[in-house]
Design a protein around this motif. Structure first.
Motif, PDB file in Angstrom:
ATOM      1  N   VAL A  27      16.491  53.481  -7.808  1.00 20.02           N
ATOM      2  CA  VAL A  27      15.649  53.050  -8.933  1.00 20.02           C
ATOM      3  C   VAL A  27      16.533  52.409  -9.996  1.00 20.02           C
ATOM      4  CG1 VAL A  27      14.036  53.780 -10.732  1.00 20.02           C
ATOM      5  CG2 VAL A  27      14.014  54.936  -8.512  1.00 20.02           C
ATOM      6  N   LEU A  28      16.129  51.240 -10.443  1.00 24.69           N
ATOM      7  CA  LEU A  28      16.766  50.570 -11.574  1.00 24.69           C
ATOM      8  C   LEU A  28      15.700  50.335 -12.625  1.00 24.69           C
ATOM      9  CD1 LEU A  28      19.024  49.012 -13.031  1.00 24.69           C
ATOM     10  CD2 LEU A  28      18.424  47.011 -11.618  1.00 24.69           C
ATOM     11  N   VAL A  29      15.858  50.959 -13.787  1.00 26.97           N
ATOM     12  CA  VAL A  29      14.904  50.798 -14.888  1.00 26.97           C
ATOM     13  C   VAL A  29      15.567  49.954 -15.972  1.00 26.97           C
ATOM     14  CG1 VAL A  29      13.455  51.934 -16.612  1.00 26.97           C
ATOM     15  CG2 VAL A  29      13.833  53.027 -14.382  1.00 26.97           C
ATOM     16  N   HIS A  30      15.041  48.760 -16.173  1.00 27.31           N
ATOM     17  CA  HIS A  30      15.529  47.873 -17.229  1.00 27.31           C
ATOM     18  C   HIS A  30      14.737  48.175 -18.501  1.00 27.31           C
ATOM     19  CE1 HIS A  30      18.129  45.213 -14.906  1.00 27.31           C
ATOM     20  NE2 HIS A  30      17.197  45.124 -13.975  1.00 27.31           N
ATOM     21  N   ASN A  31      15.359  48.918 -19.403  1.00 24.48           N
ATOM     22  CA  ASN A  31      14.697  49.257 -20.658  1.00 24.48           C
ATOM     23  C   ASN A  31      15.381  48.621 -21.861  1.00 24.48           C
ATOM     24  OD1 ASN A  31      12.933  51.011 -22.474  1.00 24.48           O
ATOM     25  ND2 ASN A  31      14.989  51.716 -23.048  1.00 24.48           N
ATOM     26  N   ALA A  32      16.670  48.333 -21.772  1.00 26.89           N
ATOM     27  CA  ALA A  32      17.405  47.793 -22.913  1.00 26.89           C
ATOM     28  C   ALA A  32      16.857  46.422 -23.309  1.00 26.89           C
ATOM     29  CB  ALA A  32      18.889  47.687 -22.577  1.00 26.89           C
ATOM     30  N   GLY A  33      16.847  46.174 -24.598  1.00 29.93           N
ATOM     31  CA  GLY A  33      16.391  44.884 -25.089  1.00 29.93           C
ATOM     32  C   GLY A  33      16.372  44.868 -26.601  1.00 29.93           C
ATOM     33  N   ILE A  34      16.082  43.711 -27.169  1.00 28.38           N
ATOM     34  CA  ILE A  34      16.028  43.571 -28.622  1.00 28.38           C
ATOM     35  C   ILE A  34      14.708  42.931 -29.016  1.00 28.38           C
ATOM     36  CG2 ILE A  34      18.531  43.420 -28.839  1.00 28.38           C
ATOM     37  CD1 ILE A  34      18.227  40.401 -29.255  1.00 28.38           C
ATOM     38  N   ALA A  35      14.310  43.168 -30.263  1.00 34.80           N
ATOM     39  CA  ALA A  35      13.096  42.562 -30.810  1.00 34.80           C
ATOM     40  C   ALA A  35      13.459  41.920 -32.140  1.00 34.80           C
ATOM     41  CB  ALA A  35      12.001  43.605 -30.985  1.00 34.80           C
ATOM     42  N   ASP A  36      13.807  40.647 -32.104  1.00 37.10           N
ATOM     43  CA  ASP A  36      14.155  39.872 -33.298  1.00 37.10           C
ATOM     44  C   ASP A  36      12.966  38.967 -33.587  1.00 37.10           C
ATOM     45  OD1 ASP A  36      15.353  38.574 -35.356  1.00 37.10           O
ATOM     46  OD2 ASP A  36      17.047  37.789 -34.213  1.00 37.10           O
ATOM     47  N   LEU A  37      12.158  39.362 -34.563  1.00 40.86           N
ATOM     48  CA  LEU A  37      10.875  38.707 -34.790  1.00 40.86           C
ATOM     49  C   LEU A  37      10.954  37.685 -35.919  1.00 40.86           C
ATOM     50  CD1 LEU A  37       8.518  41.813 -34.466  1.00 40.86           C
ATOM     51  CD2 LEU A  37       9.447  40.331 -32.675  1.00 40.86           C
ATOM     52  N   GLY A  38       9.942  36.844 -35.970  1.00 38.09           N
ATOM     53  CA  GLY A  38       9.842  35.833 -37.000  1.00 38.09           C
ATOM     54  C   GLY A  38       9.132  34.607 -36.464  1.00 38.09           C
ATOM     55  N   THR A  39       8.760  33.726 -37.361  1.00 39.09           N
ATOM     56  CA  THR A  39       8.019  32.536 -36.959  1.00 39.09           C
ATOM     57  C   THR A  39       8.942  31.535 -36.271  1.00 39.09           C
ATOM     58  OG1 THR A  39       8.408  31.360 -39.036  1.00 39.09           O
ATOM     59  CG2 THR A  39       6.485  32.830 -38.933  1.00 39.09           C
ATOM     60  N   ILE A  40       8.340  30.658 -35.500  1.00 36.96           N
ATOM     61  CA  ILE A  40       9.106  29.588 -34.864  1.00 36.96           C
ATOM     62  C   ILE A  40       9.737  28.687 -35.915  1.00 36.96           C
ATOM     63  CG2 ILE A  40       8.888  27.535 -33.417  1.00 36.96           C
ATOM     64  CD1 ILE A  40       6.767  29.117 -31.809  1.00 36.96           C
ATOM     65  N   ALA A  41       9.013  28.425 -37.001  1.00 35.79           N
ATOM     66  CA  ALA A  41       9.545  27.566 -38.058  1.00 35.79           C
ATOM     67  C   ALA A  41      10.815  28.125 -38.667  1.00 35.79           C
ATOM     68  CB  ALA A  41       8.486  27.357 -39.147  1.00 35.79           C
TER      69      ALA A  41
END
Length: 234
Positions: free
Chosen positions: A82-96
């Motif tokens: 089993v390989l669980v890919h959980n790591a990640g980032i959430a860098d939010l904001g508008t496209i502009a």
């Protein structure tokens, strides 16, 4: 691979990225009774708490975007169930307001690093007829305003899962699309939105982790390809 709390050598093996806290730690707790665990995070220090809680697990500290280090870290893994890919980032904001650096960093962490770790571990996964679980997001199904960069990475992650499923028919590949989860990361997101934090609005990490465990334990005559979870206001 790692030794779990139950040290039977015939237990399946599991590697979980981003396992130091939040959803990753919850998945580790769910799989610990039945799997020998390797738990990933950027540093050994980040893993101290969860390894203290699950002393049979083994730490797997590596920066997932340091691909030379990742290649060294997977050496010796000959079989992986089993390989669980959980790591990640959430860098939010508008496209502009987005930048090239934001796009690169988000796609690197949420997509490129996942693809490379999976590629390096394919021989071990094939040896076990293994299962790849990708923690995606509701944003991987529908993009909302202010979430464009993050959603693009998660749409890409979904496409990666779909292609992997077709190219590696001996493997099971599951995309998990939870709604927003009550975690420290969620608190940061809500603070950035300028709202009060109400945990009842969100899924619990334990609920999503149980869905991951259920997918992993699905009998081999079935292939759980996609799981979508949404919170119910409590």
């Amino acid at each position: 691979m790692a030794n779990s709390a139950n040290t039977s050598t015939d237990q399946p093996t599991a590697l979980i990225t981003g396992a130091s806290r939040g959803l990753g730690a919850a998945v580790a707790r769910e799989l610990a009774p039945t799997h020998r665990l390797s738990l990933g995070a950027r540093t050994p220090q980040a893993l101290a708490s969860i390894l203290g809680e699950l002393p049979g697990a083994t730490g797997w500290p590596v920066e997932l975007t340091d691909y030379a280090a990742v290649a060294r870290a997977v050496e010796g893994i000959e079989r992986l169930d089993v390989l669980v890919h959980n790591a990640g980032i959430a860098d939010l904001g508008t496209i502009a307001d987005s930048s090239v650096a934001q796009w690169r960093n988000t796609l690197e962490a949420n997509l490129v690093a996942v693809a490379e770790l999976t590629r390096l571990l394919l021989p071990a996964l094939r040896a076990a007829n293994g299962h790849v679980v990708l923690i995606n997001s509701g944003a991987g199904l529908r993009a909302n305003a202010g979430w464009g960069v993050y959603a693009a990475s998660k749409f890409g992650l979904r496409a990666f899962a779909d292609a992997l499923r077709l190219e590696e028919p001996a493997l099971r590949v599951t995309s998990v699309h939870p709604g927003r989860i009550d975690t420290d990361m969620q608190r940061d997101i809500v603070a950035g939105e300028g709202r009060d934090y109400e945990p009842r609005e969100f899924l619990t990490a334990e609920t999503v982790a149980r869905a991951v465990r259920n997918a992993v334990q699905t009998p081999r005559d079935a292939h759980p390809t996609e799981i979508v979870l949404r919170p119910i206001a409590r």
